[in-house]
Design an enzyme around this catalytic site. Structure first.
Site, PDB file in Angstrom:
ATOM      1  N   LYS A 116      33.764  36.232  41.812  1.00 12.79           N
ATOM      2  CA  LYS A 116      34.012  35.485  40.579  1.00 12.79           C
ATOM      3  C   LYS A 116      33.261  34.152  40.574  1.00 12.79           C
ATOM      4  CE  LYS A 116      38.648  37.437  39.832  1.00 12.79           C
ATOM      5  NZ  LYS A 116      40.034  37.135  39.447  1.00 12.79           N
ATOM      6  N   PHE A 157      47.792  34.351  29.017  1.00 15.82           N
ATOM      7  CA  PHE A 157      46.681  33.762  29.780  1.00 15.82           C
ATOM      8  C   PHE A 157      45.377  34.545  29.637  1.00 15.82           C
ATOM      9  CE2 PHE A 157      49.353  36.353  32.619  1.00 15.82           C
ATOM     10  CZ  PHE A 157      48.434  37.313  33.039  1.00 15.82           C
ATOM     11  N   HIS A 213      37.430  39.959  42.242  1.00 13.96           N
ATOM     12  CA  HIS A 213      38.097  41.091  41.599  1.00 13.96           C
ATOM     13  C   HIS A 213      37.843  42.323  42.456  1.00 13.96           C
ATOM     14  CE1 HIS A 213      39.202  44.240  38.799  1.00 13.96           C
ATOM     15  NE2 HIS A 213      38.062  44.837  39.135  1.00 13.96           N
ATOM     16  N   THR A 269      47.159  38.937  44.396  1.00 15.20           N
ATOM     17  CA  THR A 269      46.540  38.137  43.336  1.00 15.20           C
ATOM     18  C   THR A 269      46.682  36.634  43.560  1.00 15.20           C
ATOM     19  OG1 THR A 269      47.145  39.938  41.824  1.00 15.20           O
ATOM     20  CG2 THR A 269      46.440  37.871  40.818  1.00 15.20           C
ATOM     21  N   ASN A 320      40.880  33.156  42.138  1.00 20.13           N
ATOM     22  CA  ASN A 320      41.200  33.872  43.378  1.00 20.13           C
ATOM     23  C   ASN A 320      40.002  34.624  43.973  1.00 20.13           C
ATOM     24  OD1 ASN A 320      41.084  35.913  41.544  1.00 20.13           O
ATOM     25  ND2 ASN A 320      43.195  36.597  41.784  1.00 20.13           N
ATOM     26  N   ARG A 375      41.556  36.033  49.822  1.00 22.82           N
ATOM     27  CA  ARG A 375      42.287  35.097  48.973  1.00 22.82           C
ATOM     28  C   ARG A 375      43.159  34.173  49.825  1.00 22.82           C
ATOM     29  NH1 ARG A 375      43.778  39.691  44.416  1.00 22.82           N
ATOM     30  NH2 ARG A 375      41.989  39.329  43.044  1.00 22.82           N
ATOM     31  N   GLU A 378      35.185  51.374  36.197  1.00 22.51           N
ATOM     32  CA  GLU A 378      34.632  50.012  36.288  1.00 22.51           C
ATOM     33  C   GLU A 378      33.186  50.028  36.790  1.00 22.51           C
ATOM     34  OE1 GLU A 378      37.373  47.686  38.634  1.00 22.51           O
ATOM     35  OE2 GLU A 378      38.864  47.663  37.027  1.00 22.51           O
ATOM     36  N   ARG A 403      41.097  46.186  48.791  1.00 21.45           N
ATOM     37  CA  ARG A 403      42.301  45.483  48.284  1.00 21.45           C
ATOM     38  C   ARG A 403      43.017  44.774  49.434  1.00 21.45           C
ATOM     39  NH1 ARG A 403      43.259  44.917  42.783  1.00 21.45           N
ATOM     40  NH2 ARG A 403      45.512  45.269  42.946  1.00 21.45           N
ATOM     41  N   TYR A 461      39.434  43.656  31.303  1.00 16.30           N
ATOM     42  CA  TYR A 461      40.806  43.163  31.445  1.00 16.30           C
ATOM     43  C   TYR A 461      41.697  43.658  30.295  1.00 16.30           C
ATOM     44  CZ  TYR A 461      39.745  40.061  35.401  1.00 16.30           C
ATOM     45  OH  TYR A 461      39.412  39.555  36.644  1.00 16.30           O
TER      46      TYR A 461
HETATM   47  P1  TYD Z   1      45.369  41.579  37.771  1.00 16.47           P
HETATM   48  O1  TYD Z   1      44.473  42.730  37.424  1.00 16.47           O
HETATM   49  O2  TYD Z   1      46.838  41.719  37.502  1.00 16.47           O
HETATM   50  O3  TYD Z   1      45.233  41.154  39.330  1.00 16.47           O
HETATM   51  P2  TYD Z   1      44.152  41.505  40.471  1.00 16.47           P
HETATM   52  O4  TYD Z   1      42.895  40.723  40.158  1.00 16.47           O
HETATM   53  O5  TYD Z   1      44.800  41.014  41.741  1.00 16.47           O
HETATM   54  O6  TYD Z   1      43.938  42.991  40.458  1.00 16.47           O
HETATM   55  O7  TYD Z   1      44.879  40.286  36.989  1.00 16.47           O
HETATM   56  C1  TYD Z   1      43.521  40.046  36.775  1.00 16.47           C
HETATM   57  C2  TYD Z   1      43.245  38.572  36.929  1.00 16.47           C
HETATM   58  O8  TYD Z   1      43.965  37.845  35.940  1.00 16.47           O
HETATM   59  C3  TYD Z   1      43.707  37.998  38.271  1.00 16.47           C
HETATM   60  O9  TYD Z   1      42.756  38.176  39.300  1.00 16.47           O
HETATM   61  C4  TYD Z   1      43.929  36.575  37.926  1.00 16.47           C
HETATM   62  C5  TYD Z   1      44.382  36.606  36.473  1.00 16.47           C
HETATM   63  N1  TYD Z   1      45.873  36.475  36.330  1.00 16.47           N
HETATM   64  C6  TYD Z   1      46.413  35.251  35.978  1.00 16.47           C
HETATM   65  O10 TYD Z   1      45.675  34.258  35.784  1.00 16.47           O
HETATM   66  N2  TYD Z   1      47.772  35.138  35.858  1.00 16.47           N
HETATM   67  C7  TYD Z   1      48.596  36.194  36.086  1.00 16.47           C
HETATM   68  O11 TYD Z   1      49.855  36.032  35.961  1.00 16.47           O
HETATM   69  C8  TYD Z   1      48.039  37.451  36.450  1.00 16.47           C
HETATM   70  C9  TYD Z   1      48.913  38.641  36.732  1.00 16.47           C
HETATM   71  C10 TYD Z   1      46.656  37.556  36.559  1.00 16.47           C
END
Ligand code: TYD
Length: 159
Positions: A15, A63, A121, A97, A118, A108, A132, A91, A55
């Site tokens: 990212k 958000f 992805h 996350t 974080n 992370r 994807e 993962r 997304y």
């Molecule tokens: P998600 O796909 O739920 O998590 P991951 O990346 O761990 O698979 O969410 C996508 C991105 O959205 C996540 O990396 C960071 C952001 N996000 C937030 O900012 N707040 C949140 O509450 C969640 C769930 C995600």
């Protein structure tokens, strides 16, 4: 030699937070040291349209726009990473996350203080990884060369 196990591919996106904090090498190095094979890698500027697709599962979250803005704040590095159980292995290396809750030793856990910022992805299932990877890479941008260490990374009946 025939192998009885399946090699998976998964999408990793380094990212804008990884790029801006100078962590591209650190993070990529972890995948390499683990024994995962880098099948594709490219820098790209993400767009609103592409992130609406990527997304889509977050579209109703308050958000959503903030996350998209964060992903467009600088270019990203998209990676196609390959190995046995690559989706789950990546993962596990990434951690959960929320960077503050991620265990030390995970990407992370070591490099992030945030839910949003974080660092990476990672695809969350083999089915989503396939979708994807098609979204981010053309077929000719993913390479099928032989990893020279392959026979020392896996048993012939890896499970
Ligand atoms: P998600 O796909 O739920 O998590 P991951 O990346 O761990 O698979 O969410 C996508 C991105 O959205 C996540 O990396 C960071 C952001 N996000 C937030 O900012 N707040 C949140 O509450 C969640 C769930 C995600």
């Amino acid at each position: 030699m025939k192998f009885a196990f399946m090699i998976e591919r998964t999408l990793v996106i380094l990212k804008p937070s990884a790029l801006q904090r100078g962590l591209v090498g650190e993070v990529t190095h972890r995948f390499e040291r683990k024994g995962l094979r880098l099948a594709g890698m490219k820098m790209m500027q993400l767009t609103d349209h592409l992130l609406d697709e990527h997304y889509a599962h977050l579209i109703n979250k308050p958000f959503f726009q903030r996350v998209k803005d964060s992903m467009m704040a600088a270019p990203v590095i998209a990676c196609c990473i390959e190995g046995v159980d690559a989706v789950q292995t990546v993962r596990t290396l990434a951690g959960p996350t929320n960077g503050r809750l991620a265990a030390p030793g995970t990407i992370r856990g070591d490099y992030s203080m945030s839910v949003q910022e974080n660092i990476i992805h990672t695809s969350d299932s083999p089915e989503n990884a396939a979708v994807e990877l098609t979204r981010f890479f053309k077929p000719e941008e993913m390479f099928a060369y032989k990893q020279v260490a392959f026979d020392y990374l896996y048993a012939t009946d890896e499970y």
